[in-house]
Design a protein around this motif. Sequence first.
Motif, PDB file in Angstrom:
ATOM      1  N   ALA A 108      -1.326 -18.207  17.630  1.00  0.00           N
ATOM      2  CA  ALA A 108       0.115 -18.205  17.869  1.00  0.00           C
ATOM      3  C   ALA A 108       0.558 -19.527  18.483  1.00  0.00           C
ATOM      4  O   ALA A 108       1.520 -20.158  18.037  1.00  0.00           O
ATOM      5  N   LEU A 109      -0.174 -19.959  19.519  1.00  0.00           N
ATOM      6  CA  LEU A 109       0.158 -21.230  20.160  1.00  0.00           C
ATOM      7  C   LEU A 109       0.022 -22.384  19.179  1.00  0.00           C
ATOM      8  O   LEU A 109       0.840 -23.304  19.155  1.00  0.00           O
ATOM      9  N   ALA A 110      -1.042 -22.316  18.360  1.00  0.00           N
ATOM     10  CA  ALA A 110      -1.284 -23.399  17.410  1.00  0.00           C
ATOM     11  C   ALA A 110      -0.128 -23.509  16.426  1.00  0.00           C
ATOM     12  O   ALA A 110       0.339 -24.612  16.118  1.00  0.00           O
ATOM     13  N   ILE A 111       0.345 -22.366  15.942  1.00  0.00           N
ATOM     14  CA  ILE A 111       1.461 -22.403  14.990  1.00  0.00           C
ATOM     15  C   ILE A 111       2.678 -23.056  15.641  1.00  0.00           C
ATOM     16  O   ILE A 111       3.340 -23.912  15.063  1.00  0.00           O
TER      17      ILE A 111
ATOM     18  N   ARG B  48       8.212 -31.003  13.046  1.00  0.00           N
ATOM     19  CA  ARG B  48       9.597 -31.370  13.314  1.00  0.00           C
ATOM     20  C   ARG B  48       9.668 -32.767  13.932  1.00  0.00           C
ATOM     21  O   ARG B  48      10.539 -33.557  13.580  1.00  0.00           O
ATOM     22  N   LEU B  49       8.737 -33.043  14.831  1.00  0.00           N
ATOM     23  CA  LEU B  49       8.727 -34.359  15.476  1.00  0.00           C
ATOM     24  C   LEU B  49       8.549 -35.472  14.455  1.00  0.00           C
ATOM     25  O   LEU B  49       9.226 -36.497  14.486  1.00  0.00           O
ATOM     26  N   GLN B  50       7.623 -35.218  13.547  1.00  0.00           N
ATOM     27  CA  GLN B  50       7.275 -36.235  12.564  1.00  0.00           C
ATOM     28  C   GLN B  50       8.499 -36.680  11.770  1.00  0.00           C
ATOM     29  O   GLN B  50       8.683 -37.852  11.482  1.00  0.00           O
ATOM     30  N   ASP B  51       9.331 -35.712  11.437  1.00  0.00           N
ATOM     31  CA  ASP B  51      10.484 -36.030  10.594  1.00  0.00           C
ATOM     32  C   ASP B  51      11.733 -36.347  11.397  1.00  0.00           C
ATOM     33  O   ASP B  51      12.807 -36.500  10.840  1.00  0.00           O
TER      34      ASP B  51
ATOM     35  N   LEU C  69      -3.291 -35.713  20.687  1.00  0.00           N
ATOM     36  CA  LEU C  69      -3.722 -37.112  20.640  1.00  0.00           C
ATOM     37  C   LEU C  69      -3.166 -37.804  19.408  1.00  0.00           C
ATOM     38  O   LEU C  69      -2.880 -38.999  19.425  1.00  0.00           O
ATOM     39  N   ASN C  70      -2.987 -37.023  18.357  1.00  0.00           N
ATOM     40  CA  ASN C  70      -2.450 -37.581  17.116  1.00  0.00           C
ATOM     41  C   ASN C  70      -1.055 -38.186  17.330  1.00  0.00           C
ATOM     42  O   ASN C  70      -0.696 -39.173  16.705  1.00  0.00           O
ATOM     43  N   ILE C  71      -0.290 -37.587  18.228  1.00  0.00           N
ATOM     44  CA  ILE C  71       1.038 -38.143  18.501  1.00  0.00           C
ATOM     45  C   ILE C  71       0.889 -39.552  19.058  1.00  0.00           C
ATOM     46  O   ILE C  71       1.583 -40.480  18.640  1.00  0.00           O
ATOM     47  N   VAL C  72      -0.058 -39.693  20.009  1.00  0.00           N
ATOM     48  CA  VAL C  72      -0.219 -40.990  20.662  1.00  0.00           C
ATOM     49  C   VAL C  72      -0.873 -41.997  19.715  1.00  0.00           C
ATOM     50  O   VAL C  72      -0.383 -43.111  19.535  1.00  0.00           O
ATOM     51  N   VAL C  73      -1.983 -41.579  19.112  1.00  0.00           N
ATOM     52  CA  VAL C  73      -2.760 -42.521  18.293  1.00  0.00           C
ATOM     53  C   VAL C  73      -2.217 -42.598  16.868  1.00  0.00           C
ATOM     54  O   VAL C  73      -2.017 -43.671  16.312  1.00  0.00           O
TER      55      VAL C  73
ATOM     56  N   ILE D 130       6.197 -27.792  16.109  1.00  0.00           N
ATOM     57  CA  ILE D 130       6.762 -28.890  16.910  1.00  0.00           C
ATOM     58  C   ILE D 130       6.349 -30.232  16.309  1.00  0.00           C
ATOM     59  O   ILE D 130       7.161 -31.148  16.162  1.00  0.00           O
ATOM     60  N   ASN D 131       5.083 -30.332  15.928  1.00  0.00           N
ATOM     61  CA  ASN D 131       4.585 -31.588  15.369  1.00  0.00           C
ATOM     62  C   ASN D 131       5.287 -31.968  14.079  1.00  0.00           C
ATOM     63  O   ASN D 131       5.659 -33.115  13.878  1.00  0.00           O
TER      64      ASN D 131
END
Lengths: 428, 358, 307
Positions: free
Chosen positions: B192-195, B203-206, B56-60, B200-201
């Motif tokens: 593991a999934l969270a990491i 990398r996306l941010q930058d 949700l952080n990506i969207v909001v 991904i997050n």
Amino acid sequence: MNHLRIPGVLVVLAASVAVIGCGKKEEPKTAAPAAAPAAAAPAAKPEMVVKIGHVAPLTGPIAHLGKDNENGARLAVDDANAKKIEIDGKVIKFELLGEDDQADPKTGTVVAQKLVDAKVAGVVGHLNSGTTIPASAIYNQAGFPQISPSATNPKYTEQGFKTAFRVMANDIQQGSVIGVYAVKDMGAKKIAIIDDRTAYGQGLADEVEKAAKANGATIVAREFTNDKATDFKAILTKIKAKNPDVIFLGGMDAVGGPMLKQMKELGIKAKFTTGDGGCSPELIKLAGPASEGVICSQAGLPVDKLPNGQKFVADFTKKYGQIQIYSPYSYDAVMVLIDAMKRANSVDPAKYLPEVGKTAYDGVTGKIEFDEKGDIKNGAITVFEIKDGKLVTLKSEGGAMAAAAAPAPAAAAPAAAPAPAPTPEAKK
Amino acid sequence: MNTRIRKSGPGRQHWWALLLIGAVLLAVPFVAALGGQAWVRIANFAILYVFLALGLNIVVGYAGLLDLGYVAFYAVGAYVYALLASPHFGIHLPFWVILPLGAALACLFGVLLGSPTLKLRGDYLAIVTLGFGEIIRIFLNNLNAPINVTNGAQGITLIDPIRIGDFSFAQTSIILGVSVSGPQKYYFLLVALAIMIIIINVRLQDSRVGRAWQAIREDEVAAKACGINTRNIKLLAFAMGASFGGVAGGVFSAMQGFVSPESFSLMESITILAMVVLGGMGHIPGVILGAVLLTALPEALRYGIQPLQQALFGRMIVDPESLRMLVFGLALVLVMRFRPAGLWPSSQRRRELAESAD
Amino acid sequence: MDTLLQQLINGLTLGAVYALVALGYTMVYGIIGLINFAHGEVVMIGTMVAFTVIVALAGSGMPPLVVLAIGLLVSVLVCMVLGWALERVAYRPLRHAPRLTPLITAIGMSIVLQNVAMIIWGRNYITFPPMIDKKIYEVGGASFTNVQVAIVTLAALVMLGLIYLVHRTRIGMAMRATAQNPHVASLMGVDINRVIAMAFIIGSALGAVAGCMVGSYYEIAHYQMGFMLGLKAFTAAVLGGIGNLAGAMAGGLLLGVIEALGAGYIGDLTGDFLGSHYQDIFAFIVLIIVLMFRPSGLFGERTGDRA
């Protein structure tokens, strides 16, 4: 006016709790083991604490039913303690751990795990099918019995868990009795069915529909609402146009109450019927005079007609006030657990679990026996009519009666009614 | 881009910090188990909410699109798993097929929701997404007729746990001489999934996309003028956010073994949003903190309130259950009152706030 | 035909209630751009207070209408204080905070109010004592009660009063000025804090009136009743164009009618595929369609970016 002052106090209180509460999470660690070895009491007879879990929603829209369930279980524990039951040479002190699952499946599993951690001997609950089913897997793994006083979803006992029981007739059993009653006894030819789209309401309404159709009635309208709604005029207007003889509601009393009033305002003359969720004093309170003549059913025999039942009603009302719906069942569920422990002469779940399946107990809701799946055997269903603001017994479809009624709809819709013959995979 | 990552990447000190975090993460399920397996389950739900909050952080947080129906994607992921790994249709696919499938379908729904609502701004978008969430839930609740797809309100039972060969996540087994319970296994899977999701997050941010999102958040018109394809970039935000929700849903299904529509109510969307905002919108560590806190707080209160009242007053004055949610609500109000940008906002955001307050 | 008429009557009554609640959202939003999520809970408190007063006075021998009026008055007063306090304690300190911060505060407040109400009034459903003898009228095969007539009339009066207040009084002018541009308004000598507080107070008073209506119409109250009602009303406000008074009224009435007609007819039109089980989403579907073509709602102006 006096209680309007409470919020201020509460806010201060709550704020202080908020600050300190967070640091408190380690507490149960020390509390839980401390309670368990309390066996070594200095009394003449050694005493032993046995914990029984109880789960129901104590917050949220059906919190009043949850509290009612818990009170029923609490009364049972108090009664059992008063008797100073001896098992394996020790006087047993039963302790009820009441938990709130908020009617939320996720919270349901956390709470279930909490009870497993607390090493309870058995669990009475949960109230909703939606929380009972995911929790049942956890209890099954822990290997202690779970008896739900109110979860009616047939799937609960169809999972093949040998730890899952219920003292309440499931939707299939109850739905067929009401459906047959509406057609045979009330002479209904055209029936309108409303359900509240919950697992309970939908399941029950489907069974009523099947039974009514199998007995020759036509379903003139199938309408829906939700369990939080208060305005039913749109669907009632639609139903009125179809002119049914009987309207059946698969839903709770909080829906039934306002619905009855609105039926009256719209001038609908059809008879109103509903299942155990609406068969409560609460319905009479909410609908007022509009509840006159309502036909409804409850699983089990009428509590006030049974010798044990009268005492239960008197004790419960004295202690906690009005019975809502399921407290007699949660009372019985606790008693069934204790009864099995007595017969096995052990409080070890591994030892007494087989005894739960062999239960033959005279409870406040009637004779309790379980079938292979853990459903109550020949669950009696009682039909009531509301007269002068009271639930009056019309008839009980107990034991043999219910068994005779069940195959009728089963023959009409064989795929959907697996109740009479347990499927092979049901047994583990 | 690569140089940037290296610059902000782990230095010598960071390695120690990462090692420490790793050790703590490894120890959590065993320490929590001392307080009971229930705490391991709570930890699992906390990580699950970390997924959701990050999505949700990506969207909001990044793109600045207020989404009140995020739970819809969670529901889609959960039902995809439930339908493809349960006796309901008799299909039992392995989890590594279903989880990506769930993510993909959730992603598709994200685009479906996104495309008609692109023109809307702010609160109009909020109410439409809210409506979308309810629409999905109500469909799940009712699609048992005419064809029984979701089994309606009764839900779907006996969903397969996650299984690798004969190694099932539902049971306790002994690994290297240590007894590891079902919830503990899920914990490691979730971590593991969270990491993965956190990487991904970050990398996306930058990335270019991340900067485009921020540009849209700050000023959509200006962003458009700079040549950013706002339509596609916004859709991408919905799609990315949704796919995280889909993964979370799948794991939820497997962990619970049962899904029904009541798990995907509007309140759930609101809770996830509260996590994002409370922690610090657009800041990954803040969002993680928010998710963990809001999952743990009600549970901590469940354990804490009863003994506390006993200690303070010697008896129960108010039902602990009534107080629990009350305290939860108060905590939301108080945090927002004293830390309006969240508990752990990004330094950039904090600066902006300081400026606008003048 | 009589069924259609009946459905319209059902829808209009429901819509009148939605409209009143929607006004509370729209007043606050129009001035400070905040979705006051706790407004539904204010309505609930209004119902509960009225209930308490009416029950307390029921045995006093006063005529029922007087009791009802006192109940309404007290509940309006309590809600006004509550609205003022909400603004003062929760929202005012956040006036310059990021946009989502007050939204979370509002959600927190709504949880707090619900649970306080649960502690005070209990978990059970409460029956609202019927103070007016219900009379059922029949016109053209459709029936309605005097309570419905009273609700629609009262709602209309309150709305007219509100329009007068906003367009013909000094405080109304100050409100409109603040909504246009708070900075300039304050330079012109408008006390912004007072105006915003007034918006909350008036909105809450309307909520209390709506709460009393809901109570006497359905004769049932519960501590969670505010949530769904608030949600529907908020949808109505957005449908009409949030921030716009006429829009909120039209949106409310429209939503009520859509729900009634949707439940009544869509099922037959779609061969029972979309029956009344989808009643709650008709409103949202209409909303999405309207917003696709008019992104600021039916009556909303194309203002710049509020967000």
